[in-house]
Design a protein around this motif. Sequence first.
Motif, PDB file in Angstrom:
ATOM      1  N   LEU A 206      10.837   1.330 -16.519  1.00 20.22           N
ATOM      2  CA  LEU A 206      12.047   1.933 -15.965  1.00 20.22           C
ATOM      3  C   LEU A 206      12.447   1.278 -14.642  1.00 20.22           C
ATOM      4  O   LEU A 206      13.626   1.028 -14.382  1.00 20.22           O
ATOM      5  N   LYS A 207      11.464   1.020 -13.794  1.00 28.16           N
ATOM      6  CA  LYS A 207      11.754   0.438 -12.483  1.00 28.16           C
ATOM      7  C   LYS A 207      12.117  -1.046 -12.577  1.00 28.16           C
ATOM      8  O   LYS A 207      12.826  -1.569 -11.711  1.00 28.16           O
ATOM      9  N   GLY A 208      11.633  -1.726 -13.591  1.00 25.93           N
ATOM     10  CA  GLY A 208      11.906  -3.154 -13.718  1.00 25.93           C
ATOM     11  C   GLY A 208      11.025  -3.976 -12.804  1.00 25.93           C
ATOM     12  O   GLY A 208      10.009  -3.514 -12.270  1.00 25.93           O
ATOM     13  N   ALA A 209      11.450  -5.230 -12.577  1.00 29.25           N
ATOM     14  CA  ALA A 209      10.645  -6.159 -11.771  1.00 29.25           C
ATOM     15  C   ALA A 209      10.699  -5.794 -10.293  1.00 29.25           C
ATOM     16  O   ALA A 209      11.695  -5.261  -9.795  1.00 29.25           O
ATOM     17  N   ARG A 210       9.642  -6.122  -9.576  1.00 30.71           N
ATOM     18  CA  ARG A 210       9.596  -5.901  -8.146  1.00 30.71           C
ATOM     19  C   ARG A 210      10.424  -6.966  -7.414  1.00 30.71           C
ATOM     20  O   ARG A 210      10.691  -8.045  -7.948  1.00 30.71           O
ATOM     21  N   GLU A 211      10.791  -6.660  -6.175  1.00 33.35           N
ATOM     22  CA  GLU A 211      11.571  -7.616  -5.391  1.00 33.35           C
ATOM     23  C   GLU A 211      10.793  -8.912  -5.166  1.00 33.35           C
ATOM     24  O   GLU A 211      11.376 -10.004  -5.137  1.00 33.35           O
ATOM     25  N   GLU A 212       9.466  -8.773  -5.011  1.00 28.52           N
ATOM     26  CA  GLU A 212       8.652  -9.960  -4.801  1.00 28.52           C
ATOM     27  C   GLU A 212       8.682 -10.883  -6.019  1.00 28.52           C
ATOM     28  O   GLU A 212       8.718 -12.123  -5.878  1.00 28.52           O
ATOM     29  N   GLU A 213       8.675 -10.267  -7.228  1.00 21.43           N
ATOM     30  CA  GLU A 213       8.712 -11.082  -8.447  1.00 21.43           C
ATOM     31  C   GLU A 213      10.055 -11.802  -8.584  1.00 21.43           C
ATOM     32  O   GLU A 213      10.108 -12.966  -9.003  1.00 21.43           O
ATOM     33  N   ILE A 214      11.140 -11.104  -8.232  1.00 18.71           N
ATOM     34  CA  ILE A 214      12.469 -11.724  -8.301  1.00 18.71           C
ATOM     35  C   ILE A 214      12.580 -12.852  -7.278  1.00 18.71           C
ATOM     36  O   ILE A 214      13.136 -13.934  -7.570  1.00 18.71           O
ATOM     37  N   ALA A 215      12.041 -12.615  -6.081  1.00 20.07           N
ATOM     38  CA  ALA A 215      12.082 -13.667  -5.048  1.00 20.07           C
ATOM     39  C   ALA A 215      11.282 -14.887  -5.483  1.00 20.07           C
ATOM     40  O   ALA A 215      11.706 -16.043  -5.269  1.00 20.07           O
ATOM     41  N   ALA A 216      10.129 -14.665  -6.109  1.00 24.85           N
ATOM     42  CA  ALA A 216       9.331 -15.779  -6.593  1.00 24.85           C
ATOM     43  C   ALA A 216      10.070 -16.550  -7.686  1.00 24.85           C
ATOM     44  O   ALA A 216      10.006 -17.790  -7.754  1.00 24.85           O
ATOM     45  N   ALA A 217      10.801 -15.818  -8.547  1.00 26.80           N
ATOM     46  CA  ALA A 217      11.563 -16.485  -9.604  1.00 26.80           C
ATOM     47  C   ALA A 217      12.706 -17.304  -9.020  1.00 26.80           C
ATOM     48  O   ALA A 217      13.003 -18.422  -9.497  1.00 26.80           O
ATOM     49  N   ARG A 218      13.361 -16.811  -8.001  1.00 25.51           N
ATOM     50  CA  ARG A 218      14.432 -17.569  -7.353  1.00 25.51           C
ATOM     51  C   ARG A 218      13.864 -18.839  -6.697  1.00 25.51           C
ATOM     52  O   ARG A 218      14.492 -19.913  -6.749  1.00 25.51           O
ATOM     53  N   ALA A 219      12.691 -18.683  -6.074  1.00 26.19           N
ATOM     54  CA  ALA A 219      12.071 -19.865  -5.461  1.00 26.19           C
ATOM     55  C   ALA A 219      11.725 -20.900  -6.527  1.00 26.19           C
ATOM     56  O   ALA A 219      11.854 -22.119  -6.296  1.00 26.19           O
ATOM     57  N   LYS A 220      11.286 -20.440  -7.674  1.00 27.90           N
ATOM     58  CA  LYS A 220      10.955 -21.353  -8.762  1.00 27.90           C
ATOM     59  C   LYS A 220      12.203 -22.087  -9.242  1.00 27.90           C
ATOM     60  O   LYS A 220      12.156 -23.282  -9.566  1.00 27.90           O
ATOM     61  N   VAL A 221      13.337 -21.373  -9.285  1.00 24.70           N
ATOM     62  CA  VAL A 221      14.594 -22.014  -9.677  1.00 24.70           C
ATOM     63  C   VAL A 221      14.981 -23.081  -8.656  1.00 24.70           C
ATOM     64  O   VAL A 221      15.407 -24.196  -9.007  1.00 24.70           O
ATOM     65  N   SER A 222      14.836 -22.749  -7.380  1.00 26.66           N
ATOM     66  CA  SER A 222      15.169 -23.730  -6.339  1.00 26.66           C
ATOM     67  C   SER A 222      14.277 -24.965  -6.440  1.00 26.66           C
ATOM     68  O   SER A 222      14.741 -26.115  -6.284  1.00 26.66           O
ATOM     69  N   GLY A 223      12.990 -24.753  -6.681  1.00 25.98           N
ATOM     70  CA  GLY A 223      12.095 -25.885  -6.837  1.00 25.98           C
ATOM     71  C   GLY A 223      12.453 -26.727  -8.049  1.00 25.98           C
ATOM     72  O   GLY A 223      12.390 -27.966  -8.008  1.00 25.98           O
ATOM     73  N   ALA A 224      12.846 -26.055  -9.150  1.00 27.97           N
ATOM     74  CA  ALA A 224      13.228 -26.810 -10.354  1.00 27.97           C
ATOM     75  C   ALA A 224      14.495 -27.619 -10.107  1.00 27.97           C
ATOM     76  O   ALA A 224      14.634 -28.752 -10.608  1.00 27.97           O
ATOM     77  N   LYS A 225      15.436 -27.086  -9.313  1.00 28.81           N
ATOM     78  CA  LYS A 225      16.662 -27.827  -8.990  1.00 28.81           C
ATOM     79  C   LYS A 225      16.326 -29.063  -8.152  1.00 28.81           C
ATOM     80  O   LYS A 225      16.874 -30.162  -8.396  1.00 28.81           O
ATOM     81  N   ALA A 226      15.438 -28.880  -7.175  1.00 27.85           N
ATOM     82  CA  ALA A 226      15.071 -30.027  -6.332  1.00 27.85           C
ATOM     83  C   ALA A 226      14.387 -31.111  -7.153  1.00 27.85           C
ATOM     84  O   ALA A 226      14.665 -32.322  -6.991  1.00 27.85           O
ATOM     85  N   THR A 227      13.487 -30.680  -8.033  1.00 27.99           N
ATOM     86  CA  THR A 227      12.795 -31.642  -8.883  1.00 27.99           C
ATOM     87  C   THR A 227      13.770 -32.369  -9.797  1.00 27.99           C
ATOM     88  O   THR A 227      13.664 -33.587 -10.024  1.00 27.99           O
ATOM     89  N   LEU A 228      14.759 -31.618 -10.305  1.00 26.23           N
ATOM     90  CA  LEU A 228      15.749 -32.237 -11.189  1.00 26.23           C
ATOM     91  C   LEU A 228      16.615 -33.241 -10.425  1.00 26.23           C
ATOM     92  O   LEU A 228      16.932 -34.332 -10.946  1.00 26.23           O
ATOM     93  N   GLN A 229      16.975 -32.904  -9.213  1.00 26.84           N
ATOM     94  CA  GLN A 229      17.792 -33.830  -8.416  1.00 26.84           C
ATOM     95  C   GLN A 229      17.022 -35.134  -8.159  1.00 26.84           C
ATOM     96  O   GLN A 229      17.589 -36.239  -8.245  1.00 26.84           O
ATOM     97  N   GLU A 230      15.747 -34.984  -7.867  1.00 26.33           N
ATOM     98  CA  GLU A 230      14.948 -36.181  -7.625  1.00 26.33           C
ATOM     99  C   GLU A 230      14.818 -37.018  -8.885  1.00 26.33           C
ATOM    100  O   GLU A 230      14.992 -38.263  -8.845  1.00 26.33           O
TER     101      GLU A 230
END
Length: 316
Positions: free
Chosen positions: A93-117
Motif C-alpha cells: 500500500l505504501k509503495g517504494a520508500r523515498e530512499e529507493e526512489i532516490a537510488a533509482a534516480r541516481a542509477k538513471v543519472s549514472g546510466a545517462k553519463a555512461t551512455l554519453q561517454e
Amino acid sequence: MEIVRILMIVSVLFLLTACDSGSTSMALGSLERQRIALTATTNEVVVSLPVAQGSQVTQGTVLVQLDDTLQKANVAKALADVAQATANYEKLLKGAREEEIAAARAKVSGAKATLQESEANYRRIASMAKDNLASKADLDRALATRDSGVANLDSAQEQLRELVAGSREEDIRFALANLDATEAVLAGEQKKLADLTIRATRDGILDNLPWNLGERVTQGSPLAVVLAGKAPFARVYVPEPYRVKVSVGDALLVHVDGVDQPIEGKVSWIANEPAFSPYYALNQEERARLMYLAEVQLPDSAAQLPSGVPAQVEMP
C-alpha cells in the motif's frame, strides 16, 4: 335369583369405580429438567475440574479445562502468519520508500553519463575508421558498448517509473486476500482454543462429570451435563380424551410426591402426535388409550424440587 343379585351388585360397583376414576383423571409422569450435554471437540487430557457435581452454576462458569498447550502453539503460529501478511499488505500500500526512489534516480543519472561517454567514444572510433586509423573490430566494440549503454539507461528508467507508480492493483488485492485468509485461520485456531475450556451455556445444576482428572477424553463424548433452568417441569402423558382440552399456556395443578399442596404450572409444550399407536389404526375405544406427551413448567418457587420425582397433573 341369588346369582342374579350378585351380578347386579358387581355391575353397580364397576360403574361406580369407572365414574370415580373418570372424575379424578390425571396425566402421569415425572419432574424433569432440560439436559445440556457439553461435548469434547478434540482428544485432550482433563487438567482441571473446578466445579463439583451437584453445584449450582451460571452461564459462563468453567466446568472442565482440557490441556491447551498444543493449541496455544497453533494460535501463536497463526498470529505470526497474520503479522507477516499484514506487513506485506501495508508495504504494498505504501509503495517504494523515498530512499529507493532516490537510488533509482541516481542509477538513471549514472546510466545517462555512461551512455554519453560510450556515444562519444563510438563517434570518435567511427571517425577514425573512415580515415583507416581504427580497425573494424574497434568500431564494432564501440558500437556494442554504446548499445549496451542505451539498454542500461532504458532499464534504469523503467525501474524508476515502476517505483514511482507504486504497487500493482492486482498485487495489492492478492496481498489483501492472503491477509483475510490468515485472519480466518487465526479465528479458527482461537475458536479451537476456546473450545478446550468447557463453560456452562445456561444457568442450572451441574448434574454429571463423566471424565476424571487426568483422563484423555474422546472427541464427541460429553464432558459435562447441566440440568438447565431454575425450576423443573412435569413431563406427563395426556390421555387422548383430554387432548383437545389442553393447550399451551393453560394453567394446571401439578401433584408431586412428597409435597402436600398441589403446585400450579403452565403448559409449555404438548405433542401433536400420539406417543404410541397411530390414531387411524384404532377404533373409538382403543383411541381413548392414546397418550400425548406434554410439559408443564413449574414456577421458580419450586426450584428446590429434584428431577426424577413422580408427578401427576390434573386434567381440565
